[in-house]
Design an enzyme around this catalytic site. Structure first.
Site, PDB file in Angstrom:
ATOM      1  CE  LYS A   1      -3.584   8.384   6.636  1.00  0.00           C
ATOM      2  NZ  LYS A   1      -5.100   7.007   6.119  1.00  0.00           N
TER       3      LYS A   1
ATOM      4  CE  LYS B   1      -3.714   2.228   2.279  1.00  0.00           C
ATOM      5  NZ  LYS B   1      -4.454   2.143   3.491  1.00  0.00           N
TER       6      LYS B   1
ATOM      7  CE1 TYR C   1     -15.141   2.869  -2.952  1.00  0.00           C
ATOM      8  CE2 TYR C   1     -13.192   4.188  -4.467  1.00  0.00           C
ATOM      9  CZ  TYR C   1     -13.410   3.163  -3.178  1.00  0.00           C
ATOM     10  OH  TYR C   1     -12.754   3.400  -1.858  1.00  0.00           O
TER      11      TYR C   1
ATOM     12  CE  LYS D   1      -5.431   1.301  -0.262  1.00  0.00           C
ATOM     13  NZ  LYS D   1      -6.310   2.229   0.989  1.00  0.00           N
TER      14      LYS D   1
ATOM     15  CB  SER E   1     -11.499   7.185  -3.241  1.00  0.00           C
ATOM     16  OG  SER E   1     -10.624   7.556  -2.724  1.00  0.00           O
TER      17      SER E   1
ATOM     18  NE  ARG F   1      -5.862   9.952   3.400  1.00  0.00           N
ATOM     19  CZ  ARG F   1      -4.718   9.518   3.127  1.00  0.00           C
ATOM     20  NH1 ARG F   1      -4.040  10.839   3.160  1.00  0.00           N
ATOM     21  NH2 ARG F   1      -3.294   8.264   2.908  1.00  0.00           N
TER      22      ARG F   1
HETATM   23  C1  PBG Z   1      -7.511   3.664   5.330  1.00  0.00           C
HETATM   24  C2  PBG Z   1      -8.002   3.716   4.209  1.00  0.00           C
HETATM   25  C3  PBG Z   1      -8.065   3.916   3.293  1.00  0.00           C
HETATM   26  C4  PBG Z   1      -8.035   3.482   1.973  1.00  0.00           C
HETATM   27  C5  PBG Z   1      -8.012   2.679   2.254  1.00  0.00           C
HETATM   28  N1  PBG Z   1      -8.059   2.014   3.813  1.00  0.00           N
HETATM   29  C6  PBG Z   1      -6.930   5.038   3.181  1.00  0.00           C
HETATM   30  C7  PBG Z   1      -5.994   5.473   3.300  1.00  0.00           C
HETATM   31  O1  PBG Z   1      -4.522   5.056   4.140  1.00  0.00           O
HETATM   32  O2  PBG Z   1      -5.351   6.970   4.006  1.00  0.00           O
HETATM   33  C8  PBG Z   1      -8.127   4.029   0.714  1.00  0.00           C
HETATM   34  C9  PBG Z   1      -8.801   3.680  -0.415  1.00  0.00           C
HETATM   35  C10 PBG Z   1     -10.041   4.479  -2.010  1.00  0.00           C
HETATM   36  O3  PBG Z   1      -8.883   5.798  -1.372  1.00  0.00           O
HETATM   37  O4  PBG Z   1     -10.497   4.067  -1.913  1.00  0.00           O
HETATM   38  N2  PBG Z   1      -6.281   2.802   6.092  1.00  0.00           N
END
Ligand code: PBG
Length: 337
Positions: free
Chosen positions: A225, A202, A321, A256, A282, A212
């Site tokens: 992060k 990730k 989605y 991801k 997203s 978010r």
């Molecule tokens: C949180 C999480 C995130 C997503 C899935 N789980 C956001 C992040 O790490 O800030 C992102 C999913 C998306 O953007 O569709 N741990």
């Protein structure tokens, strides 16, 4: 392997493209509704639907509505949903205790979906961000994100999700050692069939912005992060993380975001041959849907093309989605050509 072929005109590549029927026969990769996991956002209340501005066409749904929506999705052939809660502000705290409350939104949604469609797989997310006043996936002390203390909390969160009936648990937090610790706790608790789909690779991505907003983490998050999510410049590290997670007991792994990291998907699949998923996040959805709503792109065409890319890159499935839209497009059809 490189296919041997005769020169022109013995070989004419256009023969294999001459009609829909022939193209279907010559098609190398296939995309099916059964490949998709649908991420859903859950909020408090009853009969509530709150549209998310930065994700046109996507809404947060109250528990009753999410159960109805999941049931419809299952009827369309979508095998799984993934639950993300919009936790009310007053339940976001420094100690993140709401994360393992058996009555939290995520657990109530799991039970509600299982009550309506027990055959559907429910996936849940492991990370503290929906419950954390600091907006991070782990505990924050003096500006540092603590690893080992966070993992203790994630284990409690995972057990509470398994007790609520989750079939697949998705640790998205990127703390070290969480897969081993969660697997151990699930085995000890008798949850031997609960699967771990690890967000192994990730990345610290800008493409999570709309998510978010959807989960209400945008305002809370201070800083980025980058001390726990991956550097977008790395791929060897992704392979090491996947190897580590498999050794710790992950059943399936994820890359991801999706489209900007198709090379990582391919390397993971080729190297390990394990069930490999991508998350079309997203921001990827928002980019496509934003352009479609401006009339700049053909929605169905780019949706299918963007999803097919994951199959081509070796993925077994995709979190997207677009799942309901794709499922509706596919109604009555067995394949896209
Ligand atoms: C949180 C999480 C995130 C997503 C899935 N789980 C956001 C992040 O790490 O800030 C992102 C999913 C998306 O953007 O569709 N741990």
């Amino acid at each position: 392997m490189f296919p041997v072929q005769a020169p022109f005109p013995q070989t004419r590549f256009r023969r294999a493209r001459q009609s829909g029927a022939i193209r279907a026969l010559a098609q190398e990769n296939h995309l099916a509704v059964g490949d998709l996991i649908w991420p859903v956002f859950v909020c408090e209340g009853e009969n509530v639907e709150q549209p998310i501005a930065s994700m046109p066409g996507v809404s947060r749904l109250s528990v009753d509505r999410v159960a109805q929506a999941a049931s419809k999705a299952f009827d369309l052939g979508i095998p799984a949903v993934c639950i993300f809660p919009y936790t009310p502000l007053e339940k976001r705290t420094k100690d993140c205790a709401e994360a393992w409350n058996p009555e939290n939104l995520s657990n109530r949604a799991t039970r509600a979906i299982k009550a309506v469609v027990p055959e559907m797989a429910v996936m849940t997310d492991i990370a503290l961000d929906p419950y954390n006043i600091d907006g991070h996936d782990g505990f924050v002390v003096d500006g540092q994100i603590l690893n080992d203390e966070t993992v203790e909390a994630l284990v409690k969160q995972a057990v509470s999700q398994a007790e609520a009936g989750a079939d697949i648990i998705g640790p998205s937090d990127m703390m070290d050692s969480r897969i081993a610790r969660i697997r151990g706790a699930l085995e000890a608790g008798g949850h031997t069939n609960v699967m771990l789909l690890s967000y192994s690779a990730k990345y610290a991505s800008g493409f999570y912005g709309p998510f978010r907003d959807a989960t209400g983490a945008t305002g809370a998050l201070k800083g980025d992060k980058a001390t726990y999510q991956m550097n977008p410049a790395n791929t060897d590290e992704a392979l090491r993380l996947v190897a580590r997670d498999l050794q710790e007991g992950a059943d399936m792994v994820m890359v991801k975001p999706g489209m900007p990291y198709l090379d990582v998907c391919r390397r993971v699949k080729d190297t390990f041959g394990v069930p490999t998923f991508a998350y079309q996040v997203s921001g990827e959805y928002a980019m496509i849907e934003g352009a479609v709503r401006n009339g700049w792109l053909d929605g169905d065409k780019v949706m299918v093309e963007s999803l097919m890319a994951f199959k081509r890159a070796g993925c077994d499935g995709v979190l997207t989605y677009f799942a309901p839209r794709f499922a509706k497009l596919m109604q009555g059809k067995s394949a896209v050509v």
